[in-house]
Write a protein that holds these residues in place. Structure first.
Motif, mmCIF file in Angstrom:
data_model
loop_
_atom_site.group_PDB
_atom_site.id
_atom_site.type_symbol
_atom_site.label_atom_id
_atom_site.label_comp_id
_atom_site.label_asym_id
_atom_site.label_seq_id
_atom_site.Cartn_x
_atom_site.Cartn_y
_atom_site.Cartn_z
ATOM 1 N N LEU A 234 0.835 -1.201 0.000
ATOM 2 C CA LEU A 234 0.000 0.000 0.000
ATOM 3 C C LEU A 234 0.871 1.253 0.000
ATOM 4 O O LEU A 234 0.604 2.215 -0.739
ATOM 5 C CB LEU A 234 -0.902 -0.003 1.229
ATOM 6 C CG LEU A 234 -1.994 1.068 1.274
ATOM 7 C CD1 LEU A 234 -3.061 0.784 0.228
ATOM 8 C CD2 LEU A 234 -2.620 1.125 2.666
ATOM 9 N N TRP B 68 -3.470 2.693 -3.161
ATOM 10 C CA TRP B 68 -4.671 1.866 -3.128
ATOM 11 C C TRP B 68 -4.916 1.163 -4.453
ATOM 12 O O TRP B 68 -5.220 -0.030 -4.493
ATOM 13 C CB TRP B 68 -5.872 2.727 -2.749
ATOM 14 C CG TRP B 68 -7.207 2.062 -2.957
ATOM 15 C CD1 TRP B 68 -8.112 2.319 -3.933
ATOM 16 C CD2 TRP B 68 -7.760 0.999 -2.172
ATOM 17 N NE1 TRP B 68 -9.213 1.505 -3.798
ATOM 18 C CE2 TRP B 68 -9.019 0.685 -2.721
ATOM 19 C CE3 TRP B 68 -7.324 0.304 -1.041
ATOM 20 C CZ2 TRP B 68 -9.833 -0.294 -2.194
ATOM 21 C CZ3 TRP B 68 -8.147 -0.684 -0.511
ATOM 22 C CH2 TRP B 68 -9.379 -0.971 -1.087
ATOM 23 N N LEU C 54 -10.630 -4.382 0.550
ATOM 24 C CA LEU C 54 -11.113 -3.367 1.486
ATOM 25 C C LEU C 54 -11.088 -3.914 2.912
ATOM 26 O O LEU C 54 -10.658 -3.234 3.845
ATOM 27 C CB LEU C 54 -12.523 -2.915 1.113
ATOM 28 C CG LEU C 54 -13.139 -1.844 2.027
ATOM 29 C CD1 LEU C 54 -12.277 -0.590 2.062
ATOM 30 C CD2 LEU C 54 -14.562 -1.502 1.578
ATOM 31 N N ILE D 16 -7.499 -3.928 4.127
ATOM 32 C CA ILE D 16 -7.000 -2.618 4.540
ATOM 33 C C ILE D 16 -7.660 -2.164 5.837
ATOM 34 O O ILE D 16 -7.038 -1.496 6.666
ATOM 35 C CB ILE D 16 -7.213 -1.592 3.414
ATOM 36 C CG1 ILE D 16 -6.361 -1.977 2.205
ATOM 37 C CG2 ILE D 16 -6.875 -0.195 3.872
ATOM 38 C CD1 ILE D 16 -4.902 -2.229 2.536
ATOM 39 N N LEU E 8 -3.532 5.447 3.651
ATOM 40 C CA LEU E 8 -4.703 5.107 4.459
ATOM 41 C C LEU E 8 -5.585 6.327 4.691
ATOM 42 O O LEU E 8 -6.811 6.248 4.647
ATOM 43 C CB LEU E 8 -4.268 4.527 5.805
ATOM 44 C CG LEU E 8 -3.736 3.098 5.798
ATOM 45 C CD1 LEU E 8 -3.138 2.758 7.152
ATOM 46 C CD2 LEU E 8 -4.832 2.105 5.449
ATOM 47 N N CYS F 103 -7.524 5.438 0.510
ATOM 48 C CA CYS F 103 -8.333 4.225 0.693
ATOM 49 C C CYS F 103 -9.795 4.561 0.970
ATOM 50 O O CYS F 103 -10.086 5.411 1.819
ATOM 51 C CB CYS F 103 -7.782 3.397 1.841
ATOM 52 S SG CYS F 103 -6.138 2.730 1.518
#
Length: 202
Positions: free
Chosen positions: A25, A30, A57, A60, A110, A114
């Motif tokens: 990541l 993403w 998803l 993450i 993040l 994301c």
């Protein structure tokens, strides 16, 4: 997660998968993350990955949840009444640096790239509440004779430390001894100055 790991081997596999996901990541963002690449980097089969995470998803969300848990563990250590004040401050500063040094480049992705599902939003809301309470507990332990708005004092400390650490992560400065000294000084001076209510500025 589809199910919780029960054996040490399963927990090790999940840790490897989450480490691989965070690493990829941070490197690719993403859009560049795929579950096949994560499984390969973790040395696990794609079947093992899907056994715990139905899609990327969910994967993450687990990476983010682990980060939240690590942050809360640091805050709880910094509120340990049995430790001397200097050790509590060191636990807070060193702990925050360590937590954000773990896959540092992934944190920006993040935060900024994301997507968040309903489960993720609920998890983030719970973390915000727990984090706020943990900072308030930390503040009360380190400034026991404070007279004033404890919640506001804790909020200012949390914002100052989080902002400084996140910016240092962006700048690649988390390993700097000077950064560590500056953060320790900031926390120590702020807590030392808060032993009475601040004077009102007119």
């Amino acid at each position: 997660m589809r199910k919780a790991p029960k054996q040490a081997r399963s927990r090790a596999t999940i840790d490897a998968i989450l480490d691989a996901a965070a690493h990829i990541l941070g490197e690719r963002g993403w859009q560049g993350l795929t579950t096949n690449d994560v499984a390969q980097a973790a040395g696990a089969s794609i079947g093992s990955l899907y056994q715990y995470f139905p899609n990327k998803l969910a994967l993450i969300e687990a990476v983010r949840r682990r980060h939240f848990d690590d942050v809360l563990a640091v805050l709880h250590a910094a509120a340990d009444r049995s430790a001397p004040r200097s050790a509590r401050i060191a636990a807070l500063v060193d702990g925050m640096i360590a937590v954000h040094s773990r896959h540092a480049t992934a944190h920006r992705v993040l935060l900024e790239e994301c997507p968040r599902g309903e489960t993720e939003r609920q998890m983030h809301d719970r973390f915000d509440i727990e984090c706020r309470h943990a900072y308030e507990a930390l503040f009360k332990v380190n400034v026991p004779d404070f007279v004033g708005d404890t919640k506001l004092g804790a909020q200012v400390l949390a914002g100052a430390l989080a902002g400084a650490v996140h910016e240092a992560a962006r700048q690649g400065q988390l390993a700097s001894p000077e950064l560590r000294r500056e953060l320790a000084w900031l926390v120590d001076r702020y807590l030392s100055k808060r032993r009475s209510a601040p004077k009102r500025v007119v």
